[in-house]
Design a protein around this motif. Structure first.
Motif, PDB file in Angstrom:
ATOM      1  N   LEU A 100      -4.707  34.098   0.105  1.00  0.00           N
ATOM      2  CA  LEU A 100      -3.473  34.043   0.685  1.00  0.00           C
ATOM      3  C   LEU A 100      -2.746  32.870   0.697  1.00  0.00           C
ATOM      4  O   LEU A 100      -1.422  32.778   0.420  1.00  0.00           O
ATOM      5  CB  LEU A 100      -3.480  34.683   2.200  1.00  0.00           C
ATOM      6  CG  LEU A 100      -3.961  36.261   2.046  1.00  0.00           C
ATOM      7  CD1 LEU A 100      -4.061  36.672   3.635  1.00  0.00           C
ATOM      8  CD2 LEU A 100      -2.912  37.085   1.334  1.00  0.00           C
ATOM      9  N   GLN A 101      -3.480  31.718   0.777  1.00  0.00           N
ATOM     10  CA  GLN A 101      -2.849  30.522   0.708  1.00  0.00           C
ATOM     11  C   GLN A 101      -2.113  30.033  -0.452  1.00  0.00           C
ATOM     12  O   GLN A 101      -1.035  29.604  -0.510  1.00  0.00           O
ATOM     13  CB  GLN A 101      -4.141  29.317   1.074  1.00  0.00           C
ATOM     14  CG  GLN A 101      -3.588  27.922   1.031  1.00  0.00           C
ATOM     15  CD  GLN A 101      -4.809  27.012   1.178  1.00  0.00           C
ATOM     16  OE1 GLN A 101      -5.987  27.070   1.345  1.00  0.00           O
ATOM     17  NE2 GLN A 101      -4.411  25.584   1.090  1.00  0.00           N
ATOM     18  N   ASN A 102      -2.715  30.436  -1.616  1.00  0.00           N
ATOM     19  CA  ASN A 102      -2.107  30.177  -3.069  1.00  0.00           C
ATOM     20  C   ASN A 102      -0.858  30.981  -2.877  1.00  0.00           C
ATOM     21  O   ASN A 102       0.131  30.406  -3.582  1.00  0.00           O
ATOM     22  CB  ASN A 102      -3.067  30.398  -4.110  1.00  0.00           C
ATOM     23  CG  ASN A 102      -4.307  29.578  -4.154  1.00  0.00           C
ATOM     24  OD1 ASN A 102      -4.602  28.583  -3.398  1.00  0.00           O
ATOM     25  ND2 ASN A 102      -5.457  30.091  -5.057  1.00  0.00           N
ATOM     26  N   LEU A 103      -0.948  32.333  -2.621  1.00  0.00           N
ATOM     27  CA  LEU A 103       0.257  33.164  -2.652  1.00  0.00           C
ATOM     28  C   LEU A 103       1.483  32.374  -1.909  1.00  0.00           C
ATOM     29  O   LEU A 103       2.592  32.556  -2.192  1.00  0.00           O
ATOM     30  CB  LEU A 103      -0.131  34.542  -2.357  1.00  0.00           C
ATOM     31  CG  LEU A 103       1.099  35.664  -2.452  1.00  0.00           C
ATOM     32  CD1 LEU A 103       1.628  35.400  -3.890  1.00  0.00           C
ATOM     33  CD2 LEU A 103       0.687  36.743  -1.763  1.00  0.00           C
ATOM     34  N   ALA A 104       0.913  32.107  -0.452  1.00  0.00           N
ATOM     35  CA  ALA A 104       1.965  31.608   0.163  1.00  0.00           C
ATOM     36  C   ALA A 104       2.615  30.417  -0.071  1.00  0.00           C
ATOM     37  O   ALA A 104       3.933  29.897  -0.190  1.00  0.00           O
ATOM     38  CB  ALA A 104       1.399  31.212   1.692  1.00  0.00           C
ATOM     39  N   ILE A 105       1.834  29.456  -0.987  1.00  0.00           N
ATOM     40  CA  ILE A 105       2.313  28.039  -1.577  1.00  0.00           C
ATOM     41  C   ILE A 105       3.292  28.706  -2.639  1.00  0.00           C
ATOM     42  O   ILE A 105       4.347  27.847  -2.607  1.00  0.00           O
ATOM     43  CB  ILE A 105       1.218  27.557  -2.199  1.00  0.00           C
ATOM     44  CG1 ILE A 105       0.249  26.742  -1.177  1.00  0.00           C
ATOM     45  CG2 ILE A 105       1.728  26.262  -2.967  1.00  0.00           C
ATOM     46  CD1 ILE A 105      -0.796  26.158  -1.531  1.00  0.00           C
ATOM     47  N   ALA A 106       3.081  29.545  -3.475  1.00  0.00           N
ATOM     48  CA  ALA A 106       3.841  29.893  -4.722  1.00  0.00           C
ATOM     49  C   ALA A 106       5.384  30.590  -3.992  1.00  0.00           C
ATOM     50  O   ALA A 106       6.348  30.182  -4.341  1.00  0.00           O
ATOM     51  CB  ALA A 106       3.322  30.835  -5.362  1.00  0.00           C
ATOM     52  N   ILE A 107       5.364  31.586  -2.904  1.00  0.00           N
ATOM     53  CA  ILE A 107       6.509  31.754  -2.253  1.00  0.00           C
ATOM     54  C   ILE A 107       7.281  30.771  -1.493  1.00  0.00           C
ATOM     55  O   ILE A 107       8.459  30.787  -1.734  1.00  0.00           O
ATOM     56  CB  ILE A 107       5.956  32.932  -1.014  1.00  0.00           C
ATOM     57  CG1 ILE A 107       5.289  34.088  -1.717  1.00  0.00           C
ATOM     58  CG2 ILE A 107       7.219  33.236  -0.451  1.00  0.00           C
ATOM     59  CD1 ILE A 107       4.806  35.218  -0.722  1.00  0.00           C
ATOM     60  N   ALA A 143       7.149  27.510  -2.528  1.00  0.00           N
ATOM     61  CA  ALA A 143       7.437  26.376  -3.409  1.00  0.00           C
ATOM     62  C   ALA A 143       8.635  26.945  -4.301  1.00  0.00           C
ATOM     63  O   ALA A 143       9.522  26.088  -4.719  1.00  0.00           O
ATOM     64  CB  ALA A 143       6.285  26.352  -4.429  1.00  0.00           C
ATOM     65  N   LEU A 144       8.875  28.267  -4.350  1.00  0.00           N
ATOM     66  CA  LEU A 144      10.147  28.704  -5.192  1.00  0.00           C
ATOM     67  C   LEU A 144      11.473  28.080  -4.751  1.00  0.00           C
ATOM     68  O   LEU A 144      12.116  27.699  -5.579  1.00  0.00           O
ATOM     69  CB  LEU A 144      10.047  30.229  -5.280  1.00  0.00           C
ATOM     70  CG  LEU A 144      10.948  30.749  -6.504  1.00  0.00           C
ATOM     71  CD1 LEU A 144      10.904  30.323  -7.680  1.00  0.00           C
ATOM     72  CD2 LEU A 144      11.328  32.338  -6.162  1.00  0.00           C
ATOM     73  N   PRO A 145      11.942  28.330  -3.805  1.00  0.00           N
ATOM     74  CA  PRO A 145      13.033  27.746  -3.136  1.00  0.00           C
ATOM     75  C   PRO A 145      13.206  26.214  -3.304  1.00  0.00           C
ATOM     76  O   PRO A 145      14.006  25.786  -3.508  1.00  0.00           O
ATOM     77  CB  PRO A 145      13.279  28.420  -1.763  1.00  0.00           C
ATOM     78  CG  PRO A 145      11.994  28.856  -1.202  1.00  0.00           C
ATOM     79  CD  PRO A 145      11.343  29.208  -2.904  1.00  0.00           C
ATOM     80  N   LEU A 146      12.168  25.855  -2.874  1.00  0.00           N
ATOM     81  CA  LEU A 146      11.992  24.184  -2.744  1.00  0.00           C
ATOM     82  C   LEU A 146      12.327  23.619  -4.467  1.00  0.00           C
ATOM     83  O   LEU A 146      12.732  22.785  -4.616  1.00  0.00           O
ATOM     84  CB  LEU A 146      10.729  23.608  -2.310  1.00  0.00           C
ATOM     85  CG  LEU A 146      10.528  24.236  -0.796  1.00  0.00           C
ATOM     86  CD1 LEU A 146       9.069  23.613  -0.472  1.00  0.00           C
ATOM     87  CD2 LEU A 146      11.541  23.244  -0.101  1.00  0.00           C
ATOM     88  N   LEU A 147      11.582  24.469  -5.256  1.00  0.00           N
ATOM     89  CA  LEU A 147      11.673  23.881  -6.611  1.00  0.00           C
ATOM     90  C   LEU A 147      13.079  24.006  -7.099  1.00  0.00           C
ATOM     91  O   LEU A 147      13.659  23.261  -7.854  1.00  0.00           O
ATOM     92  CB  LEU A 147      10.677  24.733  -7.466  1.00  0.00           C
ATOM     93  CG  LEU A 147      10.417  24.170  -9.027  1.00  0.00           C
ATOM     94  CD1 LEU A 147       9.756  23.124  -8.957  1.00  0.00           C
ATOM     95  CD2 LEU A 147       9.592  25.418  -9.630  1.00  0.00           C
ATOM     96  N   HIS A 199       1.659  23.725 -10.716  1.00  0.00           N
ATOM     97  CA  HIS A 199       0.769  23.017  -9.904  1.00  0.00           C
ATOM     98  C   HIS A 199       0.944  23.811  -8.714  1.00  0.00           C
ATOM     99  O   HIS A 199       0.031  23.601  -7.578  1.00  0.00           O
ATOM    100  CB  HIS A 199       1.142  21.338  -9.845  1.00  0.00           C
ATOM    101  CG  HIS A 199       0.574  20.678 -10.854  1.00  0.00           C
ATOM    102  ND1 HIS A 199      -0.723  20.473 -10.845  1.00  0.00           N
ATOM    103  CD2 HIS A 199       1.075  20.077 -11.775  1.00  0.00           C
ATOM    104  CE1 HIS A 199      -1.271  19.873 -11.991  1.00  0.00           C
ATOM    105  NE2 HIS A 199      -0.043  19.593 -12.548  1.00  0.00           N
ATOM    106  N   VAL A 200       2.105  24.184  -8.360  1.00  0.00           N
ATOM    107  CA  VAL A 200       2.368  25.026  -7.144  1.00  0.00           C
ATOM    108  C   VAL A 200       2.026  26.561  -7.285  1.00  0.00           C
ATOM    109  O   VAL A 200       2.769  27.433  -6.515  1.00  0.00           O
ATOM    110  CB  VAL A 200       3.812  24.650  -6.515  1.00  0.00           C
ATOM    111  CG1 VAL A 200       3.762  23.373  -6.069  1.00  0.00           C
ATOM    112  CG2 VAL A 200       4.795  25.118  -7.515  1.00  0.00           C
ATOM    113  N   TYR A 201       1.289  27.174  -8.158  1.00  0.00           N
ATOM    114  CA  TYR A 201       1.051  28.478  -8.415  1.00  0.00           C
ATOM    115  C   TYR A 201       2.234  29.239  -8.877  1.00  0.00           C
ATOM    116  O   TYR A 201       1.916  30.645  -8.593  1.00  0.00           O
ATOM    117  CB  TYR A 201       0.242  28.962  -7.111  1.00  0.00           C
ATOM    118  CG  TYR A 201      -0.992  28.059  -6.549  1.00  0.00           C
ATOM    119  CD1 TYR A 201      -2.177  28.289  -7.189  1.00  0.00           C
ATOM    120  CD2 TYR A 201      -0.716  27.203  -5.730  1.00  0.00           C
ATOM    121  CE1 TYR A 201      -3.301  27.481  -6.959  1.00  0.00           C
ATOM    122  CE2 TYR A 201      -1.809  26.665  -5.282  1.00  0.00           C
ATOM    123  CZ  TYR A 201      -3.104  26.694  -5.865  1.00  0.00           C
ATOM    124  OH  TYR A 201      -4.165  25.955  -5.522  1.00  0.00           O
TER     125      TYR A 201
END
Length: 388
Positions: free
Chosen positions: A176-183, A185-189, A232-234
């Motif tokens: 779940l950590q990887n999925l949370a990072i992806a979610i 990271a998207l608006p931040l990217l 790098h942010v999944y």
């Protein structure tokens, strides 16, 4: 293949040029020539090129450039509006296609895990086939392109979730950590891309716009840089490249960049289709040929019908609904990535893996024929349908 890259390129592009000439004379899609030369030269054909791993890795750059150029042609406000309307279509269609793939997997005698992988592979449509055969001129209805892009992007997000399930944890359990990072990271990217374009890239362009080589280099660096950061942010490199493109879409240089990068994109896409054919294990093909044909025909028949029904229900015109349905009526290159990850994890056997690969290639080829001979596209053999 080490130390022989020049020879490999010579064989691929000279062979592709010869077969492409034959294809044009016989009024066949060029994509068929690229896949055919891959089958012929690859390790399962005449084995002239016995290691295609480096070519395959380079070929993925073509998809990245394709999404970058796609973003350059999109206006952010109109894309956001279409994304909202396309979400329900993407979710419902993906669920229906997953059910189709799971049922087919069980019917072909595969176990539940292999049927689940087949279900995942069935959910998505090809970004390359869909977008490469979509005209970019004003002669084409812009709404069609925006809607297709929205659907393909939403499918990419679903595919990323599937890949996270396959590659994370022991036994494929989801981290779940990887999925949370992806979610997160998207608006931040997206925000980072907007700030970088506004306060850095546009100022550099304004100062050095007379150096065309520099603008070309800056565009490639921006595209690949954001693609690498996204990985790098999944997220995927494709999503990063699309964000890089759309962040420049409102700038005055977007069309100049798009025009200059198209030959580079096409170079890498030839490598992509070559590697697709080269990785097909034709030795095992007879054992799964009938199931692969059934699978491909089911996808080619049901995907356009499902998209047509969902789009028409949302108020789209029948002609546009059929157009999009047939353009998205195949298996995706993302599905092949899912297969390779699942096979590497030991979740599926050789036959299930080959089934998906063979059905994907069949769906690519047949879908290309359907679009090229019936809908406007840049490589149509008919002058009436050819739109650049």
């Amino acid at each position: 293949m080490e130390g022989q890259l020049f020879t490999v390129f010579f064989l691929i592009f000279t062979g592709a040029a010869v077969l492409a000439s034959v294809a044009l004379y016989t009024r066949q899609p060029l994509l068929v020539a690229y896949i055919a030369i891959g089958i012929a030269l690859g390790p399962f054909g005449f084995s002239i090129i016995d290691d295609v791993s480096a070519v395959t890795e380079m070929a993925e750059i073509g998809i990245v450039f394709l999404l970058f150029l796609l973003g350059l042609d999109m206006q952010p406000k109109s894309l956001l509006a279409v994304l909202r309307s396309a979400t329900s279509i993407a979710l419902v269609s993906s669920a229906l296609f997953a059910i189709l793939g799971f049922c087919l997997g069980l019917a072909f005698g595969f176990n539940v895990t292999e049927a689940a992988i087949i279900a995942m592979a069935t959910m998505f449509s090809s970004t390359i086939i869909g977008i490469k055969l979509l005209p970019t001129t004003v002669l084409h209805h812009k709404h069609t392109g925006e809607l297709m892009v929205a659907l393909l992007l939403l499918q990419d997000f679903i595919a990323i979730f599937c890949l996270l399930v396959l590659i994370s944890g022991d036994g494929g359990s989801l981290q779940l950590q990887n999925l949370a990072i992806a979610i997160v990271a998207l608006p931040l990217l997206i925000g980072l891309a907007w700030l970088a374009v506004r306060f850095v890239l546009l100022k550099l362009v304004a100062r050095f716009d007379r150096f065309h080589e520099y603008i070309f280099l800056l565009a490639i660096g921006w595209c690949l840089g954001l693609a690498e950061l996204a990985e790098h942010v999944y997220l995927s490199a494709e999503i990063g490249a699309f964000i890089a493109g759309i962040s420049l879409a409102t700038s005055p240089i977007s069309q100049y960049i798009a025009l200059n990068l198209k030959p580079l994109r096409d170079f890498f896409l030839v490598l992509f289709f070559f590697s697709l054919g080269a990785r097909l294990n034709i030795d095992l093909l007879p054992s799964i040929l009938v199931p692969a044909l059934v699978y491909a025909v089911a996808v080619l028949t049901l995907k356009p019908a499902v998209f047509f029904g969902l789009l028409k229900q949302q108020g789209e015109k029948p002609a546009l609904a059929w157009d999009i349905g047939f353009r998205l009526g195949q298996i995706s290159e993302f599905s092949l990535l899912i297969v390779f990850v699942a096979a590497g994890s030991g979740l599926i056997g050789d036959k299930a893996s080959l089934l998906i690969q063979a059905a994907a290639i069949l769906s690519f080829v047949i879908s290309s024929y359907i679009v090229i001979f019936n809908f406007p596209n840049p490589i149509a053999v008919s002058d009436k349908l050819r739109r650049d």
